[in-house]
Design a protein around this motif. Structure first.
Motif, PDB file in Angstrom:
ATOM      1  N   ALA A   1      -9.492 -15.538  10.940  1.00 50.38           N
ATOM      2  CA  ALA A   1      -9.831 -14.172  10.533  1.00 50.38           C
ATOM      3  C   ALA A   1      -8.759 -13.579   9.626  1.00 50.38           C
ATOM      4  CB  ALA A   1     -10.022 -13.292  11.773  1.00 50.38           C
ATOM      5  N   ILE A   2      -7.502 -13.811   9.955  1.00 45.77           N
ATOM      6  CA  ILE A   2      -6.406 -13.246   9.165  1.00 45.77           C
ATOM      7  C   ILE A   2      -6.213 -14.012   7.861  1.00 45.77           C
ATOM      8  CG2 ILE A   2      -3.901 -12.858   9.149  1.00 45.77           C
ATOM      9  CD1 ILE A   2      -4.119 -12.255  12.127  1.00 45.77           C
ATOM     10  N   ASN A   3      -6.538 -15.308   7.886  1.00 43.51           N
ATOM     11  CA  ASN A   3      -6.507 -16.127   6.671  1.00 43.51           C
ATOM     12  C   ASN A   3      -5.117 -16.206   6.037  1.00 43.51           C
ATOM     13  OD1 ASN A   3      -7.707 -17.795   4.736  1.00 43.51           O
ATOM     14  ND2 ASN A   3      -8.121 -16.098   3.354  1.00 43.51           N
ATOM     15  N   LEU A   4      -4.118 -16.423   6.888  1.00 38.66           N
ATOM     16  CA  LEU A   4      -2.765 -16.635   6.382  1.00 38.66           C
ATOM     17  C   LEU A   4      -2.312 -18.066   6.639  1.00 38.66           C
ATOM     18  CD1 LEU A   4      -0.878 -13.317   7.279  1.00 38.66           C
ATOM     19  CD2 LEU A   4      -1.552 -14.156   5.017  1.00 38.66           C
ATOM     20  N   GLY A   5      -3.250 -18.977   6.551  1.00 31.10           N
ATOM     21  CA  GLY A   5      -2.921 -20.382   6.705  1.00 31.10           C
ATOM     22  C   GLY A   5      -3.641 -21.015   7.866  1.00 31.10           C
ATOM     23  N   SER A   6      -4.393 -22.086   7.599  1.00 32.52           N
ATOM     24  CA  SER A   6      -5.105 -22.798   8.648  1.00 32.52           C
ATOM     25  C   SER A   6      -4.203 -23.831   9.308  1.00 32.52           C
ATOM     26  CB  SER A   6      -6.331 -23.510   8.059  1.00 32.52           C
ATOM     27  OG  SER A   6      -7.203 -22.596   7.451  1.00 32.52           O
ATOM     28  N   ALA A   7      -4.617 -24.301  10.493  1.00 31.45           N
ATOM     29  CA  ALA A   7      -3.913 -25.402  11.136  1.00 31.45           C
ATOM     30  C   ALA A   7      -3.949 -26.609  10.213  1.00 31.45           C
ATOM     31  CB  ALA A   7      -4.573 -25.719  12.476  1.00 31.45           C
TER      32      ALA A   7
ATOM     33  N   VAL B   1      -1.046 -33.841   0.450  1.00 34.56           N
ATOM     34  CA  VAL B   1      -0.247 -34.255  -0.714  1.00 34.56           C
ATOM     35  C   VAL B   1      -1.121 -34.995  -1.730  1.00 34.56           C
ATOM     36  CG1 VAL B   1       1.617 -35.763  -1.485  1.00 34.56           C
ATOM     37  CG2 VAL B   1       1.939 -34.327   0.542  1.00 34.56           C
ATOM     38  N   ILE B   2      -1.969 -35.899  -1.245  1.00 30.82           N
ATOM     39  CA  ILE B   2      -2.868 -36.640  -2.136  1.00 30.82           C
ATOM     40  C   ILE B   2      -3.813 -35.677  -2.854  1.00 30.82           C
ATOM     41  CG2 ILE B   2      -4.782 -38.295  -2.216  1.00 30.82           C
ATOM     42  CD1 ILE B   2      -3.401 -39.780   0.103  1.00 30.82           C
ATOM     43  N   SER B   3      -4.355 -34.719  -2.121  1.00 30.50           N
ATOM     44  CA  SER B   3      -5.252 -33.721  -2.719  1.00 30.50           C
ATOM     45  C   SER B   3      -4.526 -32.897  -3.774  1.00 30.50           C
ATOM     46  CB  SER B   3      -5.816 -32.795  -1.637  1.00 30.50           C
ATOM     47  OG  SER B   3      -6.536 -33.518  -0.669  1.00 30.50           O
ATOM     48  N   LEU B   4      -3.276 -32.538  -3.486  1.00 25.64           N
ATOM     49  CA  LEU B   4      -2.470 -31.773  -4.441  1.00 25.64           C
ATOM     50  C   LEU B   4      -2.260 -32.555  -5.732  1.00 25.64           C
ATOM     51  CD1 LEU B   4      -0.649 -29.368  -5.175  1.00 25.64           C
ATOM     52  CD2 LEU B   4       1.225 -30.515  -3.973  1.00 25.64           C
ATOM     53  N   LEU B   5      -2.012 -33.867  -5.594  1.00 26.02           N
ATOM     54  CA  LEU B   5      -1.806 -34.701  -6.782  1.00 26.02           C
ATOM     55  C   LEU B   5      -3.070 -34.782  -7.640  1.00 26.02           C
ATOM     56  CD1 LEU B   5       0.256 -37.636  -5.212  1.00 26.02           C
ATOM     57  CD2 LEU B   5       1.109 -35.783  -6.687  1.00 26.02           C
ATOM     58  N   VAL B   6      -4.227 -34.685  -6.986  1.00 20.14           N
ATOM     59  CA  VAL B   6      -5.501 -34.786  -7.714  1.00 20.14           C
ATOM     60  C   VAL B   6      -5.908 -33.441  -8.311  1.00 20.14           C
ATOM     61  CG1 VAL B   6      -7.969 -35.289  -7.499  1.00 20.14           C
ATOM     62  CG2 VAL B   6      -6.292 -36.719  -6.303  1.00 20.14           C
ATOM     63  N   THR B   7      -5.835 -32.381  -7.513  1.00 21.09           N
ATOM     64  CA  THR B   7      -6.346 -31.072  -7.948  1.00 21.09           C
ATOM     65  C   THR B   7      -5.271 -30.152  -8.520  1.00 21.09           C
ATOM     66  OG1 THR B   7      -6.022 -30.032  -5.777  1.00 21.09           O
ATOM     67  CG2 THR B   7      -8.112 -31.199  -6.160  1.00 21.09           C
ATOM     68  N   HIS B   8      -4.000 -30.473  -8.227  1.00 20.86           N
ATOM     69  CA  HIS B   8      -2.862 -29.627  -8.626  1.00 20.86           C
ATOM     70  C   HIS B   8      -2.953 -28.227  -8.017  1.00 20.86           C
ATOM     71  CE1 HIS B   8      -1.808 -32.816 -11.413  1.00 20.86           C
ATOM     72  NE2 HIS B   8      -3.008 -32.755 -11.938  1.00 20.86           N
ATOM     73  N   GLN B   9      -3.656 -28.108  -6.889  1.00 16.86           N
ATOM     74  CA  GLN B   9      -3.766 -26.829  -6.188  1.00 16.86           C
ATOM     75  C   GLN B   9      -3.705 -27.071  -4.686  1.00 16.86           C
ATOM     76  OE1 GLN B   9      -6.590 -23.771  -7.581  1.00 16.86           O
ATOM     77  NE2 GLN B   9      -7.286 -25.261  -9.099  1.00 16.86           N
ATOM     78  N   LEU B  10      -3.226 -26.055  -3.969  1.00 12.50           N
ATOM     79  CA  LEU B  10      -3.202 -26.094  -2.521  1.00 12.50           C
ATOM     80  C   LEU B  10      -4.157 -25.044  -1.966  1.00 12.50           C
ATOM     81  CD1 LEU B  10       0.572 -26.492  -1.535  1.00 12.50           C
ATOM     82  CD2 LEU B  10      -1.256 -28.150  -1.177  1.00 12.50           C
ATOM     83  N   TYR B  11      -4.897 -25.414  -0.925  1.00 11.76           N
ATOM     84  CA  TYR B  11      -5.831 -24.500  -0.285  1.00 11.76           C
ATOM     85  C   TYR B  11      -5.510 -24.403   1.211  1.00 11.76           C
ATOM     86  CZ  TYR B  11      -8.513 -25.468  -4.551  1.00 11.76           C
ATOM     87  OH  TYR B  11      -8.904 -25.619  -5.854  1.00 11.76           O
ATOM     88  N   ALA B  12      -5.720 -23.216   1.770  1.00 15.06           N
ATOM     89  CA  ALA B  12      -5.591 -22.979   3.224  1.00 15.06           C
ATOM     90  C   ALA B  12      -4.185 -23.257   3.747  1.00 15.06           C
ATOM     91  CB  ALA B  12      -6.617 -23.819   3.997  1.00 15.06           C
ATOM     92  N   ILE B  13      -3.184 -23.170   2.880  1.00 13.66           N
ATOM     93  CA  ILE B  13      -1.797 -23.368   3.292  1.00 13.66           C
ATOM     94  C   ILE B  13      -1.066 -22.041   3.160  1.00 13.66           C
ATOM     95  CG2 ILE B  13       0.358 -24.596   2.873  1.00 13.66           C
ATOM     96  CD1 ILE B  13      -1.799 -26.469   3.741  1.00 13.66           C
ATOM     97  N   ASN B  14      -0.434 -21.583   4.250  1.00  9.74           N
ATOM     98  CA  ASN B  14       0.298 -20.317   4.222  1.00  9.74           C
ATOM     99  C   ASN B  14       1.274 -20.294   5.387  1.00  9.74           C
ATOM    100  OD1 ASN B  14       1.009 -17.507   3.770  1.00  9.74           O
ATOM    101  ND2 ASN B  14      -0.944 -17.293   2.704  1.00  9.74           N
ATOM    102  N   ILE B  15       1.749 -19.111   5.730  1.00 11.89           N
ATOM    103  CA  ILE B  15       2.769 -18.958   6.757  1.00 11.89           C
ATOM    104  C   ILE B  15       2.329 -19.551   8.094  1.00 11.89           C
ATOM    105  CG2 ILE B  15       1.970 -16.636   7.343  1.00 11.89           C
ATOM    106  CD1 ILE B  15       5.613 -17.902   7.426  1.00 11.89           C
TER     107      ILE B  15
END
Length: 223
Positions: A32-38, A176-190
């Motif tokens: 709900a808060i959306n400050l980073g998923s597990a 890390v593999i996804s980052l190398l492919v898309t050059h973006q990070l999703y659902a990563i936060n505090i």
């Protein structure tokens, strides 16, 4: 190791139901808060951006892969264990959705950022405490938590901190593999970073201070 069950089944059932509610509430808070998923959820989100697969399907696939991994590590197929893994995910997934809706009605996303960060970290703490409880009950587990339990007691003499970090390794590699492919990070936060740093340690602490009379049940027969 506890070779036998030392607590009555009604009491174990009570602990188990409470832990599912606690885990669902903790996950709902972070969603709900959306400050980073597990980490495992974050990995599924990032992989769904790389592959032509929806997030729901990716989560199911990752669960199945972990179940197969558990079977390989244990060296045997335990039908009741696998069925328990699958059954666990049903009420858990439903409750996460219910709690998320109710939490959003409280307008928690309108709180100051510092308060949202505290609530997000509280969600991770609730998840870790819940993992501690239902791992000690040792009846039905989420596949990922079952993997942690296997590694923790089969190879690490019960060290939850190291076991949790090892279980976090596959999703980190996937991210890390996804980052190398898309050059973006999703659902990563505090919240993701907090879970990475402290979730295993909180599980270990909760083993000792939350329902301290509840010891790990039936480890010898499970491993």
């Amino acid at each position: 190791m506890q070779a036998i069950q030392t607590i009555s089944k009604p009491k174990l059932l009570g602990y188990f139901i409470f832990s599912i509610f606690l885990n669902s509430l903790g996950n709902a808070l972070t969603v709900a808060i959306n400050l980073g998923s597990a980490l495992w959820t974050a990995a599924a989100v990032n992989l769904s951006k790389v592959l032509p697969i929806t997030l729901s399907v990716m989560l199911i696939l990752s669960g199945i892969i972990v179940i197969v991994t558990n079977i390989i590590i244990l060296g045997r197929f335990d039908f009741k264990r696998v069925l328990g893994n699958l059954i666990f995910m049903v009420p858990f997934s439903w409750l996460v959705g219910v709690f998320e809706v109710q939490l959003l009605k409280l307008h928690i996303t309108h709180l100051p950022l510092w308060a949202q960060v505290i609530l997000d970290c509280l969600g991770v703490v609730l998840i870790a405490v819940a993992i501690s409880i239902y791992q000690r009950v040792n009846w039905m587990l989420h596949p990922v938590d079952d993997l942690m339990q296997i590694i923790r007691f089969k190879y690490l003499q019960g060290n939850a901190t190291v076991a949790q970090l090892l279980v976090f390794t596959p999703p980190i590699v996937a991210i890390v593999i996804s980052l190398l492919v898309t050059h973006q990070l999703y659902a990563i936060n505090i919240g993701t970073l907090f879970a990475l740093a402290f979730q295993g340690t909180i599980v270990e602490i909760a083993d000792k201070v939350v329902f301290p009379s509840l010891k790990h049940q039936n480890l010898a027969t499970k491993l």
